[in-house]
Design a protein around this motif. Structure first.
Motif, PDB file in Angstrom:
ATOM      1  N   CYS A 154     -65.365 -30.186  15.709  1.00  0.00           N
ATOM      2  CA  CYS A 154     -64.354 -30.991  16.482  1.00  0.00           C
ATOM      3  C   CYS A 154     -65.312 -31.778  17.110  1.00  0.00           C
ATOM      4  N   MET A 155     -63.825 -33.302  17.437  1.00  0.00           N
ATOM      5  CA  MET A 155     -64.795 -34.272  17.617  1.00  0.00           C
ATOM      6  C   MET A 155     -64.726 -34.532  18.824  1.00  0.00           C
ATOM      7  N   GLY A 156     -65.122 -35.327  19.526  1.00  0.00           N
ATOM      8  CA  GLY A 156     -64.943 -35.191  21.295  1.00  0.00           C
ATOM      9  C   GLY A 156     -63.879 -36.240  21.920  1.00  0.00           C
ATOM     10  N   GLY A 157     -63.162 -36.795  21.227  1.00  0.00           N
ATOM     11  CA  GLY A 157     -61.987 -36.829  22.164  1.00  0.00           C
ATOM     12  C   GLY A 157     -60.853 -38.710  21.877  1.00  0.00           C
ATOM     13  N   TRP A 158     -59.604 -38.307  22.014  1.00  0.00           N
ATOM     14  CA  TRP A 158     -59.075 -39.530  22.039  1.00  0.00           C
ATOM     15  C   TRP A 158     -59.450 -40.462  23.347  1.00  0.00           C
ATOM     16  N   PRO A 196     -51.217 -28.148  24.077  1.00  0.00           N
ATOM     17  CA  PRO A 196     -51.483 -28.945  22.847  1.00  0.00           C
ATOM     18  C   PRO A 196     -49.692 -30.313  22.717  1.00  0.00           C
ATOM     19  N   ALA A 197     -48.689 -28.822  22.576  1.00  0.00           N
ATOM     20  CA  ALA A 197     -47.527 -29.697  22.940  1.00  0.00           C
ATOM     21  C   ALA A 197     -47.020 -31.320  23.204  1.00  0.00           C
ATOM     22  N   ASP A 198     -47.299 -30.940  24.378  1.00  0.00           N
ATOM     23  CA  ASP A 198     -47.160 -32.108  25.619  1.00  0.00           C
ATOM     24  C   ASP A 198     -48.086 -33.112  25.724  1.00  0.00           C
ATOM     25  N   ILE A 199     -50.044 -33.125  24.654  1.00  0.00           N
ATOM     26  CA  ILE A 199     -50.770 -34.532  24.862  1.00  0.00           C
ATOM     27  C   ILE A 199     -50.201 -35.546  24.907  1.00  0.00           C
ATOM     28  N   LEU A 200     -49.583 -35.716  23.322  1.00  0.00           N
ATOM     29  CA  LEU A 200     -48.920 -37.208  23.491  1.00  0.00           C
ATOM     30  C   LEU A 200     -48.090 -38.217  24.263  1.00  0.00           C
ATOM     31  N   VAL A 201     -47.322 -36.698  24.594  1.00  0.00           N
ATOM     32  CA  VAL A 201     -46.289 -37.301  25.541  1.00  0.00           C
ATOM     33  C   VAL A 201     -47.313 -38.043  26.852  1.00  0.00           C
ATOM     34  N   SER A 202     -48.461 -36.998  27.410  1.00  0.00           N
ATOM     35  CA  SER A 202     -48.550 -37.072  28.415  1.00  0.00           C
ATOM     36  C   SER A 202     -49.307 -38.756  28.120  1.00  0.00           C
ATOM     37  N   LEU A 203     -50.282 -38.514  26.889  1.00  0.00           N
ATOM     38  CA  LEU A 203     -50.910 -40.192  27.100  1.00  0.00           C
ATOM     39  C   LEU A 203     -49.498 -41.299  27.010  1.00  0.00           C
ATOM     40  N   GLN A 204     -48.913 -41.243  26.140  1.00  0.00           N
ATOM     41  CA  GLN A 204     -48.529 -42.279  26.521  1.00  0.00           C
ATOM     42  C   GLN A 204     -47.300 -42.443  27.989  1.00  0.00           C
ATOM     43  N   SER A 205     -47.438 -41.562  28.507  1.00  0.00           N
ATOM     44  CA  SER A 205     -46.733 -41.619  30.449  1.00  0.00           C
ATOM     45  C   SER A 205     -48.152 -42.093  30.742  1.00  0.00           C
ATOM     46  N   GLY A 206     -49.052 -42.129  30.661  1.00  0.00           N
ATOM     47  CA  GLY A 206     -50.537 -42.684  31.656  1.00  0.00           C
ATOM     48  C   GLY A 206     -50.794 -41.356  32.465  1.00  0.00           C
ATOM     49  N   GLY A 210     -57.291 -39.523  28.499  1.00  0.00           N
ATOM     50  CA  GLY A 210     -57.544 -39.174  27.275  1.00  0.00           C
ATOM     51  C   GLY A 210     -57.645 -37.640  26.910  1.00  0.00           C
ATOM     52  N   ALA A 211     -57.699 -37.577  26.015  1.00  0.00           N
ATOM     53  CA  ALA A 211     -57.560 -36.341  25.349  1.00  0.00           C
ATOM     54  C   ALA A 211     -58.639 -35.286  24.454  1.00  0.00           C
ATOM     55  N   GLU A 212     -59.207 -34.318  24.619  1.00  0.00           N
ATOM     56  CA  GLU A 212     -59.605 -33.456  23.193  1.00  0.00           C
ATOM     57  C   GLU A 212     -58.390 -32.764  23.175  1.00  0.00           C
ATOM     58  N   PHE A 213     -58.798 -32.433  21.252  1.00  0.00           N
ATOM     59  CA  PHE A 213     -58.437 -31.467  21.226  1.00  0.00           C
ATOM     60  C   PHE A 213     -58.622 -30.353  20.136  1.00  0.00           C
ATOM     61  N   VAL A 214     -58.546 -31.367  18.677  1.00  0.00           N
ATOM     62  CA  VAL A 214     -59.678 -30.518  17.981  1.00  0.00           C
ATOM     63  C   VAL A 214     -60.355 -31.118  16.999  1.00  0.00           C
ATOM     64  N   GLY A 215     -59.918 -31.929  15.599  1.00  0.00           N
ATOM     65  CA  GLY A 215     -60.896 -32.666  14.550  1.00  0.00           C
ATOM     66  C   GLY A 215     -59.270 -33.188  13.794  1.00  0.00           C
ATOM     67  N   ALA A 221     -51.776 -34.710  12.886  1.00  0.00           N
ATOM     68  CA  ALA A 221     -50.564 -34.383  12.723  1.00  0.00           C
ATOM     69  C   ALA A 221     -49.413 -34.469  14.873  1.00  0.00           C
ATOM     70  N   LEU A 222     -50.690 -34.452  15.845  1.00  0.00           N
ATOM     71  CA  LEU A 222     -49.830 -34.806  16.904  1.00  0.00           C
ATOM     72  C   LEU A 222     -49.412 -36.093  18.078  1.00  0.00           C
ATOM     73  N   GLY A 223     -50.078 -37.178  16.031  1.00  0.00           N
ATOM     74  CA  GLY A 223     -50.019 -38.911  16.095  1.00  0.00           C
ATOM     75  C   GLY A 223     -50.705 -39.259  17.625  1.00  0.00           C
ATOM     76  N   LEU A 224     -51.553 -38.349  18.385  1.00  0.00           N
ATOM     77  CA  LEU A 224     -52.577 -39.213  19.101  1.00  0.00           C
ATOM     78  C   LEU A 224     -52.694 -40.426  19.160  1.00  0.00           C
ATOM     79  N   TYR A 225     -52.922 -41.340  17.621  1.00  0.00           N
ATOM     80  CA  TYR A 225     -53.880 -42.407  17.715  1.00  0.00           C
ATOM     81  C   TYR A 225     -52.840 -43.097  18.092  1.00  0.00           C
ATOM     82  N   ARG A 226     -51.367 -43.007  18.233  1.00  0.00           N
ATOM     83  CA  ARG A 226     -50.687 -43.957  18.480  1.00  0.00           C
ATOM     84  C   ARG A 226     -51.306 -44.689  19.713  1.00  0.00           C
ATOM     85  N   VAL A 227     -51.699 -44.478  20.458  1.00  0.00           N
ATOM     86  CA  VAL A 227     -51.188 -44.323  22.037  1.00  0.00           C
ATOM     87  C   VAL A 227     -52.759 -43.917  22.717  1.00  0.00           C
ATOM     88  N   ALA A 228     -54.079 -43.899  21.953  1.00  0.00           N
ATOM     89  CA  ALA A 228     -55.004 -43.293  22.459  1.00  0.00           C
ATOM     90  C   ALA A 228     -55.845 -43.932  21.076  1.00  0.00           C
TER      91      ALA A 228
END
Length: 357
Positions: A154-158, A196-206, A210-215, A221-228
């Protein structure tokens, strides 16, 4: 029958299907439900759940049909263990480190900071005594565990902002689960157990910094790169990503021997296939993230990794001190890691260094 199913009915799978054939004529059909911790058909673990259900149906000749439910459809993401043990569903697909609050030793069966790599982890579970201890860990919860997928290293996180050094972690709210989450806490961050389904919204709202998930193959697929946009490695917090398939012990005991073999085979096949697929998906997704989405691939500052390594030793010792079973699992895991490390250094690491990648 899907093209996927046809491709994976070769060899031993055909033999297992043949075992079930005499029973099909009697029209026996069992219908099970599988609850999961994942969004529907999430690349990686979500698809592992679907493929396990497909294999079981195909290999059993239709005798065992399993309906897969995404997180939240029947039970929330972090209630899969209780749902399967309590009879709400006969099967579950999830990750063992979600249950460390119930049994600290469970975390060892997903991943351990600075711990076993995917191949080493499989060797420990299948050939190093890990499975027997896993069965012992989960028996009080009324479930039988199987490896049912693997997302690989896995990666360290966004992170929303770059990490200049160890001090940058202090006060950050980071989605980080399992023992890696405890390491982040000891480094000054505040770990969060966000589904998992709530990570993107939580990053968007502040709510999260940061967040680690998988790789890459799953994270994209979760689109985390859009805000982190700052993507950090190495994944010292999660060097492995075993997904687990849980079967209710009462449902398991009610199966004929051939159906038990089919379930076990379907899970084992997925554990191997998923790791292979994720190697491909991770490579492709990483290229897309960097080239198309302009993600900044960065390395953790050395002082963060060094501090994390020190804390990880204490975290594992703390787990081992909590009860006798946790000590047994800890000693088995760390003992295997110590025995396999010299070989990994002169095999995998040496080969990678030799080829220059």
């Amino acid at each position: 029958m899907t093209s996927f199913t046809r491709r994976h009915l070769a060899g031993g799978a055909v033999g297992l299907a043949a075992l079930a054939a005499p029973h099909v004529a009697r029209g026996e059909t069992r219908r099970w439900r599988m609850v999961t911790s994942w969004p529907k058909r999430l690349p990686g673990p979500g698809m592992s759940a679907e493929r396990i259900a497909e294999r079981i149906a195909a290999l059993s000749g239709g005798r065992l049909q399993i309906t897969v439910h995404a997180a939240g459809e029947l039970v929330p993401a972090f209630e899969v263990l209780d749902a399967v043990g309590g009879g709400v569903a006969e099967m579950g697909h999830t990750a063992a480190f979600y249950w460390q609050g119930k049994q600290p030793a469970a975390a060892f069966y997903t991943t351990v900071p600075f711990g076993l790599t995917p191949a080493e982890h499989v060797a420990w579970v299948e050939a190093g005594g890990g499975q027997a201890l896993w069965d012992e860990v989960y028996a009080p919860f009324g479930v039988k565990p199987f490896m049912g997928g693997n997302t690989g290293v896995c990666m360290g996180g966004w992170f929303r902002a770059p990490l200049g050094g160890l001090s940058a972690l202090r006060g950050l709210k980071v989605r980080a689960l399992g023992l890696g989450g405890e390491v982040y806490r000891r480094l000054g961050a505040t770990p969060q157990t966000t589904a998992p389904a709530d990570i993107l919204v939580s990053l968007q709202s502040g709510v999260l910094d940061g967040a680690e998930f998988v790789g890459p193959g799953t994270d994209i697929a979760l689109g985390l790169y859009r805000v982190a946009p700052h993507y950090y490695g190495p994944g010292f917090n999660k060097p492995n990503g075993t997904g687990e398939c849980l079967v209710s012990l009462s449902a398991w005991k009610g199966l004929d021997a051939d159906l038990k073999a089919i379930v076990a085979h379907a899970c084992a096949t997925e554990a191997g296939y998923a790791l292979s697929e994720m190697e491909r998906l991770n490579a492709e997704a990483l290229a897309a993230l960097i080239e198309r989405h302009k993600v900044k691939l960065e390395s953790f500052p050395a002082e963060i990794v060094e501090a994390a390594r020190v804390q990880a030793v204490d975290v594992l010792a703390g787990i081992a001190s909590q009860n006798t079973l946790a000590r047994k699992v800890h000693d088995s895991y760390t003992g295997f890691r110590d025995r396999v490390a010299p070989w990994s250094r002169v095999s995998i690491r040496a080969v990678l260094e030799a080829r220059g990648a």
